[in-house]
Design a protein around this motif. Structure first.
Motif, mmCIF file in Angstrom:
data_model
loop_
_atom_site.group_PDB
_atom_site.id
_atom_site.type_symbol
_atom_site.label_atom_id
_atom_site.label_comp_id
_atom_site.label_asym_id
_atom_site.label_seq_id
_atom_site.Cartn_x
_atom_site.Cartn_y
_atom_site.Cartn_z
ATOM 1 N N SER A 13 0.713 -1.134 0.000
ATOM 2 C CA SER A 13 -0.015 0.065 0.004
ATOM 3 C C SER A 13 0.978 1.248 0.062
ATOM 4 N N ALA A 14 2.167 1.205 0.569
ATOM 5 C CA ALA A 14 3.038 2.348 0.548
ATOM 6 C C ALA A 14 3.952 2.747 -0.709
ATOM 7 N N SER A 15 3.263 2.238 -1.787
ATOM 8 C CA SER A 15 3.710 2.333 -2.824
ATOM 9 C C SER A 15 3.955 4.002 -3.341
ATOM 10 N N ASP A 16 4.958 4.367 -4.384
ATOM 11 C CA ASP A 16 5.236 5.519 -4.598
ATOM 12 C C ASP A 16 4.374 6.213 -5.674
ATOM 13 N N VAL A 17 3.055 5.856 -5.716
ATOM 14 C CA VAL A 17 2.150 6.346 -6.660
ATOM 15 C C VAL A 17 0.707 7.208 -6.111
ATOM 16 N N VAL A 18 0.267 7.986 -6.800
ATOM 17 C CA VAL A 18 -0.776 8.707 -6.257
ATOM 18 C C VAL A 18 -2.021 8.104 -7.417
ATOM 19 N N ARG A 19 -2.998 7.705 -6.927
ATOM 20 C CA ARG A 19 -4.062 7.301 -7.729
ATOM 21 C C ARG A 19 -5.064 8.486 -8.037
ATOM 22 N N VAL A 20 -5.249 9.062 -9.302
ATOM 23 C CA VAL A 20 -6.100 10.067 -9.429
ATOM 24 C C VAL A 20 -7.400 9.690 -10.232
ATOM 25 N N SER A 21 -8.474 9.554 -9.533
ATOM 26 C CA SER A 21 -9.722 9.165 -10.428
ATOM 27 C C SER A 21 -10.691 10.201 -10.634
ATOM 28 N N VAL A 22 -11.365 10.048 -11.903
ATOM 29 C CA VAL A 22 -12.182 11.549 -12.281
ATOM 30 C C VAL A 22 -13.178 10.538 -12.943
ATOM 31 N N PRO A 23 -14.502 10.854 -13.062
ATOM 32 C CA PRO A 23 -15.336 10.233 -13.608
ATOM 33 C C PRO A 23 -15.373 9.920 -15.048
ATOM 34 N N GLY A 24 -15.722 8.840 -15.615
ATOM 35 C CA GLY A 24 -15.732 8.437 -16.797
ATOM 36 C C GLY A 24 -14.246 8.242 -17.512
ATOM 37 N N GLN A 25 -13.331 8.545 -16.667
ATOM 38 C CA GLN A 25 -11.791 8.094 -17.360
ATOM 39 C C GLN A 25 -11.092 6.916 -16.526
ATOM 40 N N PRO A 26 -10.403 6.271 -17.188
ATOM 41 C CA PRO A 26 -9.473 5.140 -16.202
ATOM 42 C C PRO A 26 -8.668 5.971 -15.353
ATOM 43 N N ALA A 27 -8.664 5.320 -14.179
ATOM 44 C CA ALA A 27 -7.690 5.822 -13.164
ATOM 45 C C ALA A 27 -6.481 6.078 -13.585
ATOM 46 N N TRP A 28 -5.767 7.246 -13.299
ATOM 47 C CA TRP A 28 -4.311 7.379 -13.406
ATOM 48 C C TRP A 28 -3.353 7.179 -12.114
ATOM 49 N N GLN A 29 -2.522 6.597 -12.322
ATOM 50 C CA GLN A 29 -1.645 6.089 -11.314
ATOM 51 C C GLN A 29 -0.325 6.901 -11.459
ATOM 52 N N ALA A 30 -0.069 8.037 -11.085
ATOM 53 C CA ALA A 30 0.996 8.831 -11.376
ATOM 54 C C ALA A 30 2.104 8.499 -10.320
ATOM 55 N N ASP A 31 3.332 8.211 -10.588
ATOM 56 C CA ASP A 31 4.444 8.171 -9.925
ATOM 57 C C ASP A 31 5.187 9.507 -9.764
ATOM 58 N N ARG A 32 6.375 9.313 -9.208
ATOM 59 C CA ARG A 32 6.999 10.702 -8.908
ATOM 60 C C ARG A 32 7.428 11.394 -10.208
ATOM 61 N N GLN A 33 7.904 10.544 -11.160
ATOM 62 C CA GLN A 33 8.340 11.210 -12.411
ATOM 63 C C GLN A 33 7.020 11.660 -13.216
ATOM 64 N N ALA A 34 5.905 11.074 -13.397
ATOM 65 C CA ALA A 34 4.765 11.773 -13.732
ATOM 66 C C ALA A 34 4.376 13.053 -13.197
ATOM 67 N N VAL A 35 4.459 13.175 -11.900
ATOM 68 C CA VAL A 35 4.013 14.115 -11.424
ATOM 69 C C VAL A 35 5.139 15.244 -11.525
ATOM 70 N N ALA A 36 6.450 14.951 -11.470
ATOM 71 C CA ALA A 36 7.463 16.009 -11.902
ATOM 72 C C ALA A 36 7.361 16.340 -13.164
ATOM 73 N N ALA A 37 6.876 15.881 -14.095
ATOM 74 C CA ALA A 37 6.646 16.376 -15.291
ATOM 75 C C ALA A 37 5.632 17.398 -15.506
ATOM 76 N N LEU A 38 4.875 17.532 -14.452
ATOM 77 C CA LEU A 38 3.596 18.606 -14.754
ATOM 78 C C LEU A 38 4.327 20.202 -14.364
ATOM 79 N N PRO A 39 3.834 21.249 -14.743
ATOM 80 C CA PRO A 39 4.212 22.305 -14.336
ATOM 81 C C PRO A 39 3.855 22.674 -12.674
ATOM 82 N N HIS A 40 5.201 23.235 -12.289
ATOM 83 C CA HIS A 40 5.265 23.195 -10.745
ATOM 84 C C HIS A 40 5.313 24.835 -10.219
#
Ligand SMILES: Nc1nc2c(c(=O)[nH]1)N[C@H]1C(S)=C(S)[C@@H](COP(=O)(O)O)O[C@H]1N2
Ligand SMILES: [Mo]
Length: 181
Positions: free
Chosen positions: A39-66
């Protein structure tokens, strides 16, 4: 004599059952730590209605505008935090923001931590064209990845108390808060 051997046998049985119990608790601890590790994995699960859940890891989050903010919790010295706005994370997960109206404005965002601590925000509060609240999913503090509070923590710089600064964020969900008439 007969009673003695009976007592002896019960003694052995008691020892055996104590040993079995000991083994059972060791097994339990092993399984529990395995479950914790999973359960203590390094991902955050982002779920939005009508979309497949997005499992964002450190790298995926780091790629977004900060963006960067200086903020402090309680009596800690102020720290420099870097993170992605929650609205941006939701957009990346497929949520159409900025044209929210009607029923869509009854949605809310629930953020859950590894320890099951939870907070919610109205989706309209986060929308850049409405409340435009600065709520950040942070992944860096003073130039370093978050350690024990991470990999992701929520930061709400405008809050007078850090109670919504959720440590160890594991899940971000957009949910429907509408009640039927
Ligand atoms: N996962 C998680 N995050 C949490 C909490 C918690 O119990 N669990 N407590 C909150 C509260 S009430 C406060 S005041 C701050 C404390 O943050 P600090 O330990 O960095 O001072 O964390 C917040 N984030
Ligand atoms: Mo708190």
């Amino acid at each position: 004599m007969e009673r003695d051997s009976l007592a002896c046998r019960t003694g052995t049985k008691k020892k055996e059952s104590a040993m079995r119990q000991g083994l059972a608790s060791i097994l339990f601890v092993m399984l529990a730590s395995l479950a914790w590790a999973a359960s203590a994995s390094d991902v955050v699960r982002v779920s939005v209605p009508g979309q497949p859940a997005w499992q964002a890891d450190r790298q995926a989050v780091a790629a977004l505008p900060h963006t960067e903010v200086t903020a402090k919790a309680h009596d800690e010295p102020p720290a420099t935090w870097r993170g992605v706005s929650l609205a941006e994370v939701l957009k990346r997960a497929g949520l159409p923001l900025e044209k929210l109206r009607g029923r869509a404005l009854a949605q809310y965002v629930r953020v859950t931590a590894a320890d099951h601590y939870q907070v919610v925000f109205g989706l309209g509060e986060l929308d850049p064209t409405l409340g435009n609240a600065n709520v950040l999913l942070v992944d860096e503090r003073d130039g370093k990845p978050l350690s024990e509070d991470g990999p992701f923590r929520l930061l709400v710089p405008a809050d007078a108390r850090p109670a919504r600064w959720v440590r160890n964020v594991t899940t971000i969900e957009v949910l429907d808060g509408a009640a039927s008439p």
